[in-house]
Motif scaffolding. Structure first.
Motif, PDB file in Angstrom:
ATOM      1  N   VAL A 147       0.832  -1.203   0.000  1.00 44.96           N
ATOM      2  CA  VAL A 147       0.000   0.000   0.000  1.00 44.96           C
ATOM      3  C   VAL A 147       0.868   1.255   0.000  1.00 44.96           C
ATOM      4  CG1 VAL A 147      -1.619   1.351   1.404  1.00 44.96           C
ATOM      5  CG2 VAL A 147      -2.012  -1.095   1.036  1.00 44.96           C
ATOM      6  N   GLN A 148       1.951   1.239   0.768  1.00 43.24           N
ATOM      7  CA  GLN A 148       2.845   2.396   0.807  1.00 43.24           C
ATOM      8  C   GLN A 148       3.441   2.677  -0.574  1.00 43.24           C
ATOM      9  OE1 GLN A 148       6.258   2.002   3.381  1.00 43.24           O
ATOM     10  NE2 GLN A 148       6.627   4.195   3.415  1.00 43.24           N
ATOM     11  N   ARG A 149       3.904   1.622  -1.242  1.00 42.29           N
ATOM     12  CA  ARG A 149       4.489   1.804  -2.579  1.00 42.29           C
ATOM     13  C   ARG A 149       3.445   2.237  -3.600  1.00 42.29           C
ATOM     14  NH1 ARG A 149       6.607  -3.202  -1.267  1.00 42.29           N
ATOM     15  NH2 ARG A 149       5.317  -4.188  -2.887  1.00 42.29           N
ATOM     16  N   ARG A 150       2.241   1.732  -3.436  1.00 41.66           N
ATOM     17  CA  ARG A 150       1.180   2.022  -4.398  1.00 41.66           C
ATOM     18  C   ARG A 150       0.746   3.480  -4.366  1.00 41.66           C
ATOM     19  NH1 ARG A 150      -4.948  -0.489  -4.033  1.00 41.66           N
ATOM     20  NH2 ARG A 150      -5.885   0.767  -5.699  1.00 41.66           N
ATOM     21  N   PHE A 151       0.608   4.047  -3.155  1.00 42.70           N
ATOM     22  CA  PHE A 151       0.053   5.394  -3.039  1.00 42.70           C
ATOM     23  C   PHE A 151       1.109   6.495  -3.002  1.00 42.70           C
ATOM     24  CE2 PHE A 151      -3.613   2.946  -1.316  1.00 42.70           C
ATOM     25  CZ  PHE A 151      -4.555   3.385  -2.237  1.00 42.70           C
ATOM     26  N   SER A 152       2.345   6.136  -2.709  1.00 44.09           N
ATOM     27  CA  SER A 152       3.394   7.152  -2.588  1.00 44.09           C
ATOM     28  C   SER A 152       3.545   8.028  -3.836  1.00 44.09           C
ATOM     29  CB  SER A 152       4.724   6.482  -2.237  1.00 44.09           C
ATOM     30  OG  SER A 152       5.749   7.436  -2.143  1.00 44.09           O
ATOM     31  N   PRO A 153       3.548   7.443  -5.067  1.00 40.96           N
ATOM     32  CA  PRO A 153       3.786   8.284  -6.244  1.00 40.96           C
ATOM     33  C   PRO A 153       2.529   8.946  -6.815  1.00 40.96           C
ATOM     34  CG  PRO A 153       3.695   5.985  -6.927  1.00 40.96           C
ATOM     35  CD  PRO A 153       3.514   6.003  -5.425  1.00 40.96           C
TER      36      PRO A 153
END
Length: 226
Positions: A147-153
């Motif tokens: 989830v962190q990687r998905r929403f970060s950008p």
């Protein structure tokens, strides 16, 4: 009428009261955060979101607006995007509404980027239902990272920027609302115990909000099992 700040504080209070970890669990969480903050070096302290010391839900925040703003009317939605911001502005210009606050369930802005920070609650919830906490934390670790990687950008500030340009206050209450729904369903099934999956669906279909969802083809449905 209430001020924006009063609505925000009321939301935190209600979310905490309905939290599956209990009031003491939330209190311990905030105490741990305070200890972690005190141990941070100066540069890291400057990056720390001080609201985390007061509000246990990083995905629930006032994103724009003076806390003293008197709120007359609210546009609430599961999602508040730039389209809803423009819609609110159009309704105000037509004179049919005087919308002051846009209230989203799903997080926008910084709370969307911080969504992974509240997912530890799900491990605690699994533990409450008998899953060993180390197993629950292991199950959640990969998902939290995903989830962190998905929403970060993502362009998570788009709706917030639109609200700023058009002069709206905007707020989101994600985990807070989830806690309230959890509490409602927990009490519902304590009052009406279910033996089968079919019983669960039948009980849900007696709730007015789910009846409304059924009319929109979005009601309870069994995807796996029978």
């Amino acid at each position: 009428m209430m001020t924006l700040g009063e609505i925000y504080e009321k939301a935190i209070m209600m979310g905490t009261a309905a939290d599956p970890r209990g009031f003491e669990g939330v209190k311990k969480l905030l105490a741990r955060r305070k200890d972690e903050y005190e141990e941070l070096p100066t540069l890291k302290k400057e990056e720390f979101d001080l609201e985390d010391l007061h509000n246990p839900y990083a995905d629930s925040r006032i994103l724009l607006g003076d806390h003293k703003l008197t709120v007359d009317k609210v546009m609430a939605g599961i999602d508040i995007t730039s389209a809803e911001v423009v819609l609110a502005d159009s309704l105000n210009k037509r004179g049919s509404k005087t919308i002051d606050l846009l209230l989203a369930h799903h997080p926008v802005g910084a709370p969307l980027a911080a969504l992974h920070e509240v997912m530890e609650l799900q491990a605690d919830l699994m533990a409450n239902y008998g899953v060993p906490i180390n197993v629950a934390e292991g199950l959640m670790a990969d998902r939290i990272s995903e989830v962190q990687r998905r929403f970060s950008p993502r362009n998570h500030n788009q709706a917030v920027d639109a609200a700023r340009l058009l002069g709206f206050a905007i707020m989101c209450t994600h985990t807070i609302t989830d806690n309230l729904v959890f509490d409602f369903l927990e009490k519902l099934f304590q009052k009406h115990p279910a033996d089968t999956v079919g019983d669960v669906v039948k009980i849900l279909k007696a709730v007015p909000e789910y009846q409304e969802a059924i009319r929109g083809k979005a009601g309870p449905i069994i995807f796996a099992g029978s």
